[in-house]
Design a protein around this motif. Structure first.
Motif, mmCIF file in Angstrom:
data_model
loop_
_atom_site.group_PDB
_atom_site.id
_atom_site.type_symbol
_atom_site.label_atom_id
_atom_site.label_comp_id
_atom_site.label_asym_id
_atom_site.label_seq_id
_atom_site.Cartn_x
_atom_site.Cartn_y
_atom_site.Cartn_z
ATOM 1 N N PRO A 255 8.397 -27.195 0.172
ATOM 2 C CA PRO A 255 8.504 -25.934 0.531
ATOM 3 C C PRO A 255 9.683 -25.265 1.102
ATOM 4 N N ILE A 256 10.760 -24.385 0.551
ATOM 5 C CA ILE A 256 11.227 -24.124 0.418
ATOM 6 C C ILE A 256 12.330 -23.329 2.238
ATOM 7 N N GLY A 257 11.292 -23.082 2.910
ATOM 8 C CA GLY A 257 11.237 -22.670 4.502
ATOM 9 C C GLY A 257 12.023 -21.470 4.964
ATOM 10 N N GLU A 258 12.041 -20.469 3.715
ATOM 11 C CA GLU A 258 13.299 -19.770 4.130
ATOM 12 C C GLU A 258 12.730 -18.086 4.209
ATOM 13 N N PRO A 259 12.943 -17.435 4.322
ATOM 14 C CA PRO A 259 12.032 -16.119 4.187
ATOM 15 C C PRO A 259 12.142 -15.461 2.719
ATOM 16 N N VAL A 260 11.257 -14.261 2.532
ATOM 17 C CA VAL A 260 10.499 -14.321 0.906
ATOM 18 C C VAL A 260 10.047 -12.831 1.298
ATOM 19 N N VAL A 261 11.417 -11.922 0.528
ATOM 20 C CA VAL A 261 10.547 -10.681 0.420
ATOM 21 C C VAL A 261 10.671 -9.810 -0.587
ATOM 22 N N GLN A 262 9.984 -9.592 -1.166
ATOM 23 C CA GLN A 262 9.227 -9.823 -2.148
ATOM 24 C C GLN A 262 9.570 -8.075 -2.551
ATOM 25 N N HIS A 263 9.676 -7.429 -3.918
ATOM 26 C CA HIS A 263 10.258 -6.059 -4.333
ATOM 27 C C HIS A 263 9.474 -5.834 -5.552
ATOM 28 N N GLY A 264 8.501 -5.565 -5.799
ATOM 29 C CA GLY A 264 7.999 -5.592 -7.530
ATOM 30 C C GLY A 264 8.716 -6.657 -7.958
ATOM 31 N N PRO A 265 9.597 -6.784 -9.010
ATOM 32 C CA PRO A 265 10.130 -7.620 -9.799
ATOM 33 C C PRO A 265 11.051 -8.838 -9.737
ATOM 34 N N PHE A 266 11.720 -8.442 -8.208
ATOM 35 C CA PHE A 266 12.703 -8.776 -7.422
ATOM 36 C C PHE A 266 12.046 -9.893 -6.107
ATOM 37 N N VAL A 267 12.434 -11.044 -6.009
ATOM 38 C CA VAL A 267 11.770 -11.952 -4.791
ATOM 39 C C VAL A 267 13.068 -12.698 -4.596
ATOM 40 N N MET A 268 13.860 -11.639 -3.092
ATOM 41 C CA MET A 268 15.072 -12.464 -2.694
ATOM 42 C C MET A 268 15.126 -12.267 -0.671
ATOM 43 N N ASN A 269 15.796 -13.358 -0.208
ATOM 44 C CA ASN A 269 15.795 -13.186 1.257
ATOM 45 C C ASN A 269 15.603 -12.381 2.439
ATOM 46 N N SER A 270 15.813 -11.140 1.863
ATOM 47 C CA SER A 270 15.981 -10.132 2.806
ATOM 48 C C SER A 270 16.104 -8.488 2.529
ATOM 49 N N GLN A 271 16.000 -7.321 3.421
ATOM 50 C CA GLN A 271 15.387 -6.377 2.375
ATOM 51 C C GLN A 271 16.981 -5.690 1.814
ATOM 52 N N ALA A 272 17.672 -6.805 2.935
ATOM 53 C CA ALA A 272 19.477 -5.831 2.797
ATOM 54 C C ALA A 272 19.546 -7.113 0.437
ATOM 55 N N GLU A 273 19.381 -7.757 0.130
ATOM 56 C CA GLU A 273 19.347 -8.085 -0.391
ATOM 57 C C GLU A 273 18.851 -7.557 -1.547
ATOM 58 N N ILE A 274 16.980 -6.944 -1.330
ATOM 59 C CA ILE A 274 16.758 -6.822 -2.374
ATOM 60 C C ILE A 274 17.127 -5.083 -2.339
ATOM 61 N N ASP A 275 17.767 -4.387 -1.488
ATOM 62 C CA ASP A 275 18.901 -3.392 -2.008
ATOM 63 C C ASP A 275 19.954 -3.719 -2.795
ATOM 64 N N MET A 276 20.815 -4.293 -2.455
ATOM 65 C CA MET A 276 21.423 -4.680 -3.469
ATOM 66 C C MET A 276 20.889 -5.114 -4.988
ATOM 67 N N THR A 277 20.152 -5.359 -5.158
ATOM 68 C CA THR A 277 19.447 -5.959 -6.334
ATOM 69 C C THR A 277 19.327 -4.582 -7.096
ATOM 70 N N ILE A 278 18.349 -4.016 -6.163
ATOM 71 C CA ILE A 278 17.814 -2.764 -6.758
ATOM 72 C C ILE A 278 19.292 -1.655 -7.488
ATOM 73 N N GLY A 279 20.153 -1.907 -6.404
ATOM 74 C CA GLY A 279 21.834 -1.418 -7.361
ATOM 75 C C GLY A 279 21.964 -1.555 -8.209
ATOM 76 N N ASP A 280 22.233 -2.984 -7.576
ATOM 77 C CA ASP A 280 22.950 -4.040 -9.164
ATOM 78 C C ASP A 280 22.114 -3.484 -10.768
ATOM 79 N N TYR A 281 20.712 -3.442 -10.491
ATOM 80 C CA TYR A 281 20.013 -3.138 -11.625
ATOM 81 C C TYR A 281 19.730 -1.357 -12.598
ATOM 82 N N ARG A 282 20.092 -0.847 -11.287
ATOM 83 C CA ARG A 282 20.701 1.063 -11.365
ATOM 84 C C ARG A 282 21.968 0.877 -12.108
#
Length: 285
Positions: A243-270
């Motif tokens: 186990p890693i023991g960190e928060p998990v936020v999954q949005h479709g094909p992205f798996v990060m630690n927070s919603q802010a990181e998911i938002d950044m990932t979507i922006g990076d992809y776009r």
């Protein structure tokens, strides 16, 4: 040794996907905390002209294991390969990858496991590794055969590793046979039944488990499984991980630690940056 007991059983129902793919979802977002570090387990079936066309990933590793047919992988780093029955592909998505997974034959079935990466490694460079069926160590004794894709079993050890330490074993038990597999006590462990409906996965619970089910184990340092059938083999994957023991936020094909990181990932992809620079230019063949 303390035998692990069954905590939960999850039947993987059919879900229709676009482009001619049918999947069974064994692990969903609801199971992330229970099954850390595992994010997703999918059993898929896909036929031409369908497939998993160009799509992005970030923040995890995947293991694709073919049961029948083959899948052609292409990614924007110029990597192209075909894995066929019994072969495995390890893919570290890391900071970003765009790839396609398309059918190689008329009938193509397989399994794909997503393994989380710790926050310190989510932005590493992506990479791929293929293992042919002939490269996967195996052992056989007393009606039990195991293919050791990762970890160790029956005195045989795999030379291959994911970034997050895991065990990935493909067991086939002949009728009336049994196996007792050592698992690190602090690791999360589960089984996925590929074939056979008469497997018993606990010394305290004699109820059988049907095919296409996830069996989640509690604590202990050993998993015991019996095939109670008198005529049919039992085939299942035994998967365990640290186990890693960190928060998990999954949005479709992205798996990060927070919603802010998911938002950044979507922006990076776009915007085709921070690992997705080739998104503007690359298309699979």
């Amino acid at each position: 040794m303390s035998s692990r007991q069954v905590m939960k059983k999850i039947f993987a129902n059919f879900e229709d996907e676009s482009d001619g793919a049918v999947i069974r979802q064994g692990i969903t977002k609801a199971d992330h905390e229970l099954l850390d570090p595992f994010v997703s387990l999918v059993e898929f079936s896909v036929s031409p002209p369908g497939g998993f066309r160009d799509h992005p990933h970030r923040g995890f590793e995947s293991v694709t294991y073919m049961l029948q047919g083959g899948i052609i992988h292409q990614d924007f780093n110029g990597h192209k390969s075909t894995i066929r029955e019994g072969d495995v592909q390890w893919m570290t998505a890391g900071r970003g990858i765009i790839h396609s997974e398309m059918p190689a034959e008329e009938v193509n079935n397989g399994l794909q496991l997503w393994i989380n990466l710790p926050s310190t490694e989510k932005m590493i460079e992506p990479q791929n590794l293929e293992l042919s069926s002939s490269e996967i160590p195996r052992a056989e004794k007393d009606g039990v055969e195991v293919k050791v894709i990762a970890g160790e079993s029956m005195g045989v050890q795999s030379p291959f590793y994911t970034k997050t330490p895991i065990m990935f074993l493909d067991f086939t038990l002949e009728p009336r046979s049994q196996t007792h597999q050592t698992v690190p006590e602090t690791w999360t462990a589960f089984a996925y039944v590929i074939e056979g409906d008469e497997g018993v996965f606990s010394s305290w619970d004699s109820s059988t488990v049907e095919a296409h089910s996830v069996v989640v184990f509690g604590t202990g340092d050993q998993v015991s499984v019996w095939n109670t059938s008198s005529s049919r083999p039992l085939r299942f994957l035994l998967i365990a991980g640290e186990p890693i023991g960190e928060p998990v936020v999954q949005h479709g094909p992205f798996v990060m630690n927070s919603q802010a990181e998911i938002d950044m990932t979507i922006g990076d992809y776009r915007n085709a940056k921070n690992g997705f620079e080739m998104a503007k230019y690359w298309k699979s063949e």
